[in-house]
Design a protein around this motif. Structure first.
Motif, mmCIF file in Angstrom:
data_model
loop_
_atom_site.group_PDB
_atom_site.id
_atom_site.type_symbol
_atom_site.label_atom_id
_atom_site.label_comp_id
_atom_site.label_asym_id
_atom_site.label_seq_id
_atom_site.Cartn_x
_atom_site.Cartn_y
_atom_site.Cartn_z
ATOM 1 N N LEU A 107 0.832 -1.200 0.000
ATOM 2 C CA LEU A 107 0.000 0.000 0.000
ATOM 3 C C LEU A 107 0.863 1.246 0.000
ATOM 4 C CD1 LEU A 107 -2.618 1.596 0.323
ATOM 5 C CD2 LEU A 107 -2.504 1.139 2.775
ATOM 6 N N ALA A 108 1.907 1.270 0.839
ATOM 7 C CA ALA A 108 2.796 2.427 0.881
ATOM 8 C C ALA A 108 3.439 2.656 -0.475
ATOM 9 C CB ALA A 108 3.867 2.221 1.949
ATOM 10 N N ARG A 109 3.882 1.583 -1.109
ATOM 11 C CA ARG A 109 4.512 1.718 -2.425
ATOM 12 C C ARG A 109 3.508 2.205 -3.463
ATOM 13 N NH1 ARG A 109 9.234 -0.133 -4.515
ATOM 14 N NH2 ARG A 109 9.682 -1.167 -2.536
ATOM 15 N N THR A 110 2.287 1.630 -3.420
ATOM 16 C CA THR A 110 1.262 2.021 -4.392
ATOM 17 C C THR A 110 0.891 3.490 -4.245
ATOM 18 O OG1 THR A 110 0.343 -0.212 -4.484
ATOM 19 C CG2 THR A 110 -1.094 1.582 -5.177
ATOM 20 N N LEU A 111 0.708 3.945 -3.000
ATOM 21 C CA LEU A 111 0.342 5.340 -2.791
ATOM 22 C C LEU A 111 1.450 6.273 -3.247
ATOM 23 C CD1 LEU A 111 -1.435 5.157 0.683
ATOM 24 C CD2 LEU A 111 -2.478 5.510 -1.559
#
Length: 408
Positions: A191-195
């Motif tokens: 999620l952190a990478r996607t955001l």
């Protein structure tokens, strides 16, 4: 075989977990810390379950994710495959008949377990008939509970005659709390990478995740620079309904951004109705890729304009400025709020060229430095020398041959 749905699985005595310590649970808790991807952990866990005598023939993980395009994803493992299959689902799938009539909906609506022995056709859910046709005999789905009551789903299916035994189900149930923790960590990392990829782009996100978070940190890179701006957006935003303006702006950015990203460009920021992108010169085809991106973006905008004109709207105009040079690529901002972007004289020249498109009525203007580096003089028209605000000497400016702002 009798079909049974929603059979409760015996849970351990309160405060006792696991019911039985097993090697696979030890592995899940203590030996998966070096594996980044939850799909790989699922594959290995299923292989270990088979080795332990649990007749798992199929397993799935269903996650809700934060992504601008997708609401969720499914990770699927079956016996005989070494890599899990990953499928994403767009927004709106949660309103489809397929989802509303499924065990997933039942779990997401609050069920603590869904169990189905796959006997005769005509089951409650079409998924059961599909699994039966594929040779599966038993199916069970549980929620995976993450922090703040976020609920995902894990399922297992057996292809063994008679399906899962009570001991098999007890072992699977023992894995759930540990697997919930293991999956949450990986999901939050993803999620952190996607955001970050969504808001700052893939290259900048990699640098930030690698630790480039100190104000002033950065590197000097050579890049072809593209700055684009939508024309007459202020008048449009004043006159059009809000939702129509957002739809138009998103359509315009899709038309511009898709070609830039597909040809290796990095969009660093959207600035109201404009965007800033770079094509790093570490790629030997950076300049050619930028030109191809512009060509495809122009075609996409022309298609968008045809659609808008059918709705009674005027065609959209735009200006693009292109230059090449060294830029400082890194963190700039206040102590508590940073922007990962590029600055430098080369960026200023590209910006001034974009502004110049308004005056001389050519939608794309390129500097002599870029044209020479790209060796594309045959595709260009030399417009002569122009003074640019904030730039010392006048620079030689080029336009795409035959490319002019259409008259309304």
């Amino acid at each position: 075989m009798t079909s049974v749905s929603n059979v409760a699985i015996a849970s351990p005595d309160e405060g006792v977990w696991p019911q039985q310590r097993r090697k696979i649970l030890d592995w899940l808790v203590t030996e998966t810390r070096h594996e980044r991807f939850i799909d790989n952990i699922l594959v290995e866990m299923c292989q270990r379950l088979l080795d332990a005598g649990v007749p798992v023939g199929r397993a799935t993980l269903h996650f809700r994710i934060h992504h601008p395009q997708w609401i969720g994803a499914r990770i699927l493992w079956r016996t005989g495959i070494s890599e899990a299959e990953i499928q994403t689902f767009e927004y709106g799938v949660e309103e489809t008949e397929q989802y509303l009539n499924s065990p997933l909906y039942e779990i997401n609506s609050g069920a603590s377990v869904v169990r189905q022995r796959l006997g005769e056709p005509g089951s409650r859910y079409s998924l059961y008939d599909e699994l039966r046709a594929d040779g599966y005999t038993d199916y069970i789905a549980w929620p995976l509970e993450h922090t703040l009551d976020k609920r995902h789903v894990i399922t297992f299916a057996s292809d063994r005659p008679g399906g899962f035994s009570k001991d098999h189900l007890a072992l699977l149930a023992d894995l759930l709390p540990a697997f919930a923790l293991v999956s949450e960590i990986r999901l939050k990392n993803r999620l952190a990478r996607t955001l970050l990829e969504t808001y700052v782009g893939p290259h900048a996100s990699e640098k930030i995740l690698a630790g480039a978070t100190t104000r002033g940190s950065g590197v000097t890179v050579g890049a072809a620079i593209l700055i684009c701006d939508l024309r007459n957006f202020t008048a449009i935003s004043d006159l059009w309904p809000r939702d129509d303006v957002i739809e138009l702006l998103n359509g315009y950015f899709d038309a511009m951004s898709g070609p830039i990203e597909s040809h290796g460009g990095e969009i660093l920021k959207f600035m109201g109705d404009g965007l800033l992108a770079i094509f790093p010169l570490s790629d030997g085809r950076a300049c050619a890729n930028l030109l191809q991106a512009i060509s495809e973006a122009q075609t996409a905008v022309a298609t968008l304009n045809e659609e808008n004109m059918l709705k009674g709207h005027d065609p959209l105009g735009y200006g693009i400025g292109v230059h090449v040079g060294d830029v400082m690529y890194g963190n700039i901002g206040s102590r508590r709020r940073l922007d990962f972007t590029v600055i430098g004289p080369a960026v200023n020249v590209a910006s001034r060229l974009e502004s110049l498109t308004k005056e001389i009525k050519r939608p794309v203007l390129l500097s002599k430095a870029f044209v020479e580096m790209a060796s594309c003089q045959s595709q260009m028209e030399n417009l002569g020398l122009f003074p640019l605000r904030g730039v010392g000497e006048p620079i030689e400016v080029y336009a795409l041959s035959g490319d002019r702002v259409p008259s309304n």
